[in-house]
Design a protein around this motif. Structure first.
Motif, PDB file in Angstrom:
ATOM      1  N   ASN A 173       0.870  -1.184   0.164  1.00  0.00           N
ATOM      2  CA  ASN A 173       0.034   0.031  -0.102  1.00  0.00           C
ATOM      3  C   ASN A 173       0.944   1.222   0.007  1.00  0.00           C
ATOM      4  O   ASN A 173       0.741   2.136  -0.593  1.00  0.00           O
ATOM      5  CB  ASN A 173      -1.074   0.077   1.346  1.00  0.00           C
ATOM      6  N   ALA A 174       2.010   1.249   0.850  1.00  0.00           N
ATOM      7  CA  ALA A 174       2.776   2.449   0.935  1.00  0.00           C
ATOM      8  C   ALA A 174       3.613   2.689  -0.603  1.00  0.00           C
ATOM      9  O   ALA A 174       3.645   3.743  -0.974  1.00  0.00           O
ATOM     10  CB  ALA A 174       3.972   2.139   1.603  1.00  0.00           C
ATOM     11  N   LEU A 176       2.078   1.690  -3.681  1.00  0.00           N
ATOM     12  CA  LEU A 176       1.163   2.351  -4.289  1.00  0.00           C
ATOM     13  C   LEU A 176       0.469   3.682  -4.063  1.00  0.00           C
ATOM     14  O   LEU A 176       0.185   4.432  -5.088  1.00  0.00           O
ATOM     15  CB  LEU A 176      -0.438   1.323  -3.954  1.00  0.00           C
ATOM     16  N   ASN A 177       0.886   4.076  -2.813  1.00  0.00           N
ATOM     17  CA  ASN A 177       0.166   5.720  -2.535  1.00  0.00           C
ATOM     18  C   ASN A 177       1.471   6.547  -2.633  1.00  0.00           C
ATOM     19  O   ASN A 177       1.287   7.604  -2.887  1.00  0.00           O
ATOM     20  CB  ASN A 177      -0.071   5.474  -1.203  1.00  0.00           C
ATOM     21  N   HIS A 178       2.590   5.841  -2.324  1.00  0.00           N
ATOM     22  CA  HIS A 178       3.796   6.871  -2.367  1.00  0.00           C
ATOM     23  C   HIS A 178       4.977   6.572  -3.516  1.00  0.00           C
ATOM     24  O   HIS A 178       5.723   7.664  -3.729  1.00  0.00           O
ATOM     25  CB  HIS A 178       4.273   7.034  -1.012  1.00  0.00           C
TER      26      HIS A 178
END
Length: 198
Positions: A173-174, A176-178
């Motif tokens: 998720n990190a 994908l988000n950052h």
């Protein structure tokens, strides 16, 4: 768990790697030559041992081993040659650094690129069967974990201090988000956790 494969006849080194399935950071490998009569009741595959016990074992292995070495292949090399070849290269680099050259190698897994002039045997789940491979597993794992904990200080958003670069839900998720850090393996696919199987 067995002390050796051929150690009574040859100087034998066990080899293993750590970090092959990670999204970020290098792959580490170790090569260890243990005395033929080596025994430790805690020694096993590093994944089956508590972190504090791994570091206790590392100290014991380094004090007792006839020879040992640890080497790495970084994320950029991994992207160039693929993770399987990078794992073999890391093992070769560790063998290169041994202060005593073995006559035989036992390798965790079912594949290996032959090291020049040294015969080898691949052993599936060898880190659960032979002390020298288990010892190599401990060294590779602990040195890589320390490396990733240091990288975490630069990029704490990925939680490398806990996941060590493996594809946990938080880590994916990190990404994908950052986006990627400079230490991510760009050839490794990262998708939403519910769509990805690792």
């Amino acid at each position: 768990m067995l002390a050796s494969f051929y150690q009574q006849e040859f100087i034998e080194a066990g080899c293993d790697e750590a970090g092959r399935g990670c999204l970020a950071g290098p792959v580490f490998a170790a090569a260890v030559i243990l005395p033929a009569d080596f025994y430790h009741p805690l020694l096993n595959d590093s994944k089956q041992i508590k972190e504090k016990d791994r570091f206790t074992l590392r100290d014991e292995i380094e004090k007792t081993a006839i020879a040992f070495a640890v080497a790495m292949v970084d994320h950029q090399e991994i992207d160039k040659i693929n993770i399987l070849n990078a794992s073999f290269l890391a093992m070769h680099r560790a063998i290169d650094q041994l202060s005593l050259k073995p006559k035989f190698l036992i390798i965790d897994g079912n594949r290996f690129n032959a090291y020049p002039n040294i015969k080898h045997h691949c052993i599936v789940e060898g880190d659960c069967k032979y002390f020298s491979i288990a010892a190599a597993s401990i060294l590779a794992k602990t040195y890589r974990d320390e490396f990733m904990e240091n990288l975490h200080q630069e990029y704490p958003i990925y939680n490398w201090n806990t996941n060590k670069g493996y594809p946990t839900i938080h880590h994916r998720n990190a990404v994908l988000n950052h986006g990627f850090s400079p230490y991510h393996r760009k050839t490794f696919r990262v998708t939403a956790p519910q769509l990805s199987i690792f």
